[in-house]
Scaffold this active site. Structure first.
Site, PDB file in Angstrom:
ATOM      1  N   GLU A 125       0.951  -1.173   0.127  1.00 48.02           N
ATOM      2  CA  GLU A 125      -0.012  -0.008  -0.035  1.00 48.02           C
ATOM      3  C   GLU A 125       0.758   1.264   0.316  1.00 48.02           C
ATOM      4  OE1 GLU A 125      -0.563  -2.757   1.883  1.00 48.02           O
ATOM      5  OE2 GLU A 125      -2.681  -3.295   1.284  1.00 48.02           O
ATOM      6  N   HIS A 174     -10.323  -4.404  10.726  1.00 50.02           N
ATOM      7  CA  HIS A 174     -10.954  -4.120   9.391  1.00 50.02           C
ATOM      8  C   HIS A 174     -12.244  -3.356   9.647  1.00 50.02           C
ATOM      9  CE1 HIS A 174      -9.026  -6.325   6.347  1.00 50.02           C
ATOM     10  NE2 HIS A 174      -8.362  -7.126   7.548  1.00 50.02           N
TER      11      HIS A 174
END
Lengths: 324, 323
Positions: free
Chosen positions: A60, A129
């Site tokens: 990322e 998450h």
């Protein structure tokens, strides 16, 4: 008008802008061959090819860095982070680089890049998450923060984001991807920094965005049955923030609740409440209240998750405290 | 292929300019005219001096927080660089960046960055942009030995090779990440061999020999320009000063420092130039010239106004909104 889902509005905005401008391209984890984990880039690789729709490694920080570097060459990259949670891996690139470069290099460059990422909890994805962390970026000068709640807003704002010459963090919501809404057939763009009053009302202002906007609308329905008319203001972009619309709504209703999915501690609501009381202290009929996530890592167990996250009923409960 | 004499002279003058510029910076820093973190390049002149000479005008270069030399070699005006260090309006970044954040669009110098390794994904992005635009350009990304242990170094190497992007990673191995010896920070301290893990060619060169650096870079730049994918070049060198102006470098022995000073790239090239019948007078003339350039840049910087209060909110965004 055509009815479409939130994720389809994402796809359509990208498709139109890629067709319009050769410099626009998109990359990220699983955006190409499978069309995105949330189907938001479905069909783009077939239409535009693997050169302009690129599957990347799971990296990322480098994904955001690639967006910065390619934007420096004049491209208009869209970097997809599979979720906001993974954006935390890329924080150095977002905060220390993308947000700083134009200013620290004395305005010599523009960085026309979009980072798209869905945030939010609600489906038992547990602590790592479930992040709704838009406040982190609102706290960072140098990056625009766009956080739409409906397919209409998604499409119009994403097209504006792609055409913007500044770095934009475009925060979608996992839970909203399958929601439907009306979207015009003809092309349109929505400006940054213009809030939308999603429901007018005279008794109290609810400020909410993304998934919480829908909870706020539900809350307004419940309150209407009690004879309380809530005005629901969706800022749509947190940076730039349409403070004028917010402050004038609260000046009229004299009561305000900020409803956000992020944590309460130093959240967006804290900033809005502080700013509103600076301007409206003597006009308010009640303290400005916040509805937000409990300050714990989001738990897995369904009942605990429900307890931790804000929702329509919690908004109603807060509003009843200041309107009865 | 032998490096033409004119190029050798230019590199010699550039190295002199770098050194004198950095000496001027140290003086101004001591006088309180320059603040913040300031990292000097004295000792490493042959790396930027040789490597950047291999680039075309419109190739991109990008570097770390130790980038005074790289900007000078790209051709940025010493006046504007010194004014930046003094925090003045005529600074190359209007006084908003300082020592670590030189940037010069006009000379395709894409910045100095203060987070170790943080610029490497951006370098990969420059390569991706060149690739997407099908341009005949390369990226030269400078980094230190310390950066080769950062996660983004590996992510960037992977991307660069995966997509065969036109990038030359130049590792300036001065053997210390601030105070920490490369041998106690890197499991594998033959840094050029880290390239092998990505199927990328890795080379090593004597970073105290500007001709060797130039020859190695001519070769790798031409390889990358042909579309063969990225290359890593490790240049072994030494900084004579501490990591920054506030570091007395007590972690290194005097014997070690003396040894490296004997390898100084400037007298080394001077000797080679004299052997090619360049007159000593000419070399002395270069020294006088760079002394004047640096003195002029310091006068210019001192005379340049400080940014006014209106500058505080300028340059943040390309597009501004009310409210």
């Amino acid at each position: 008008m055509a009815e479409m889902r939130y994720y389809q509005a994402v796809t359509q905005a990208i498709q139109e802008e890629m067709a319009r401008d050769e410099d626009v391209f998109i990359f990220g984890e699983d955006v190409g061959l499978v069309g995105g984990t949330f189907r938001a880039t479905e069909g783009l690789m077939a239409e535009f090819g693997a050169r302009r729709v690129r599957d990347t490694p799971i990296a990322e920080a480098a994904i955001v860095g690639l967006a910065i570097g390619s934007a420096l060459t004049g491209m208009r990259p869209i970097a997809e982070l599979m979720t906001m949670n993974f954006g935390i891996v890329a924080m150095d690139q977002i905060i220390n680089h993308a947000s700083k470069m134009r200013y620290m290099f004395g305005g010599q460059i523009n960085l026309p890049l979009v980072i798209r990422a869905p945030g939010g909890g609600w489906t038992q994805k547990a602590a790592q998450h479930s992040h709704a962390i838009e406040s982190w970026f609102m706290n960072t000068p140098g990056i625009r923060v766009v956080i739409p709640s409906t397919p209409y807003d998604v499409k119009g704002l994403l097209k504006t984001a792609i055409r913007s010459d500044d770095p934009v963090l475009f925060i979608e919501h996992e839970i909203l991807y399958n929601t439907k809404g009306e979207v015009p057939e003809e092309e349109y763009l929505l400006p940054f920094g213009v809030a939308d009053i999603k429901r007018p009302g005279r008794d109290v202002t609810i400020i909410a965005w993304s998934k919480m906007l829908h909870e706020a609308l539900k809350a307004a329905d419940i309150l209407a049955a009690e004879g309380i008319e809530a005005e629901v203001v969706d800022p749509r972009t947190l940076d730039p923030l349409d403070y004028n619309t917010i402050v004038s709504s609260v000046a009229r209703t004299r009561r305000c609740v900020v409803a956000e999915e992020g944590w309460r501690n130093v959240g967006v609501g804290a900033e809005l409440a502080a700013r509103l009381q600076e301007d409206l202290f003597y006009d308010l009929d009640a303290p400005i209240l916040r509805v937000a996530s409990a300050d714990v890592p989001t738990p897995y167990a369904a009942n605990l998750e429900k307890q931790a996250l804000p929702n329509a009923q919690k908004i109603v409960d807060q509003i009843l405290k200041i309107t009865l | 292929m032998a490096i033409p004499l004119a190029d050798q002279l230019k590199m010699y003058k550039n190295m002199l300019l770098i050194r004198r510029f950095e000496e001027g910076v140290a003086e101004a820093y001591a006088d309180g005219l320059i603040g913040g973190f300031t990292h000097l390049y004295i000792g490493q002149e042959a790396v930027a001096g040789g490597a950047i000479a291999s680039l075309n005008h419109d190739d991109y270069a990008i570097g770390t927080y130790r980038v005074h030399a790289h900007a000078l070699c790209r051709g940025t005006s010493p006046r504007r660089l010194m004014a930046e260090l003094y925090g003045r309006t005529d600074g190359i970044c209007k006084g908003k960046g300082g020592s670590m954040h030189f940037f010069d669009n006009e000379h395709y110098f894409m910045g100095g960055y203060g987070i170790v390794g943080g610029h490497l994904p951006i370098a990969a992005g420059l390569g991706l942009g060149i690739h997407m635009r099908s341009e005949d350009r390369v990226v030269m990304a400078f980094l230190g030995d310390g950066a080769s242990n950062q996660g983004v170094f590996h992510e960037s190497m992977n991307f660069a090779k995966l997509w065969d992007l036109p990038i030359i990673f130049v590792v300036e191995n001065n053997f210390y990440g601030i105070a920490t010896d490369v041998r106690v920070s890197s499991a594998f301290n033959e840094i050029h061999r880290k390239a092998q893990g990505y199927g990328m060619p890795g080379h090593v060169v004597n970073g105290m020999d500007v001709i060797a650096v130039r020859e190695a870079c001519d070769e790798v730049v031409s390889y990358v320009r042909q579309g063969s994918g990225p290359v890593l070049l490790e240049a072994r060198c030494y900084r004579y000063q501490g990591h920054s102006m506030t570091d007395p470098a007590r972690y290194r022995s005097q014997a070690e420092a003396d040894l490296w000073r004997k390898r100084d790239p400037i007298p080394r090239l001077a000797k080679q130039l004299l052997a090619q019948d360049v007159e000593q007078e000419r070399l002395d003339g270069f020294q006088t010239e760079v002394n004047e350039i640096v003195a002029d840049s310091m006068q210019f910087a001192e005379a340049s106004p400080r940014p006014g209060p209106e500058a505080l909110y300028e340059d943040l965004y390309a597009e501004n909104y009310g409210g």
